[in-house]
Design a protein around this motif. Structure first.
Motif: not given
Length: 216
Positions: A93-97, A205-208
């Motif tokens: 979660s920290a990577y995406i945040h 990429s996941i966030a997109f």
């Protein structure tokens, strides 16, 4: 009876292949691809060099070993070295945040699906580079592009559907995420990218794909 004889021969061949692949896997992980020889694999497996070659040359054996390791990673039965897990040092979660703002449980879950593969690459970076090169040269269809790919994409699409993305778009996004994952690994193999950088690239990429809301 002839049928029993054929079954017996097939069983012996499969057992020999299992010994060869297991021996190759041990030696690749212990000494690396380049220091491992077909003769060494034969010695470890207690078979002839000819028997090893019936299972495949060194590049084919490396791909077959990676098919096995990837299958174990997807099934959650492969234990990564502790030092590799702590090397990342950051929760999914920290990577995406850090790159996209507040994360969702689905985003974190999706990244968690991919992290074991990235961590395995980091733990065996030189071997994984040799694997990437072998994939470019060897003909045929490794399981990583076939049954293993289908299984992983099923997991990804199910997670995307769970947040309200339509099935058609979820399937397309799962395929795109899978291709992004492979592309990042190949780019990592050809550069000095770090585990953190690879994970952040996949996080974007996941966030997109999870922030888009498409009608059902």
């Amino acid at each position: 009876m002839p049928t029993e004889h054929v079954h017996s021969q097939t069983g012996r061949r499969l057992r020999t292949e299992e010994k060869v692949i297991s021996a190759a896997a041990d030696l690749f992980l212990e000494f690396g691809y380049r220091a491992t020889t077909v003769r060494g694999i034969a010695h470890r497996a207690e078979v002839s060099v000819g028997r090893v070659m019936t299972a495949g040359d060194k590049e084919v054996l490396l791909i077959r070993c990676y098919d096995r390791w990837i299958a174990a990673l997807q099934a959650g039965t492969y234990t990564l070295p502790t030092r590799t897990r702590t090397q990342a040092g950051t929760a999914p979660s920290a990577y995406i945040h850090a790159r996209t703002g507040p994360t969702s449980a689905v985003q974190s879950h999706l990244l968690g699906i991919f992290l074991p593969f990235l961590e395995f690459f980091a733990a065996h970076e030189d071997l994984s580079r040799d694997y990437a090169a072998a994939l470019m040269r060897v003909t045929g269809k490794p399981q990583v592009f076939d049954t293993l790919a289908a299984d992983l994409q099923d997991k990804l699409s199910s997670s995307l559907i769970s947040i309200g993305i339509s099935e058609a778009y979820a399937l397309a996004s799962a395929s795109a995420l899978y291709d992004s994952h492979l592309g990042i690994l190949f780019r990592w193999a050809a550069s000095d990218m770090s585990l953190d950088e690879a994970t952040e690239a996949l996080s974007r990429s996941i966030a997109f794909h999870t922030q888009l809301r498409r009608p059902v």
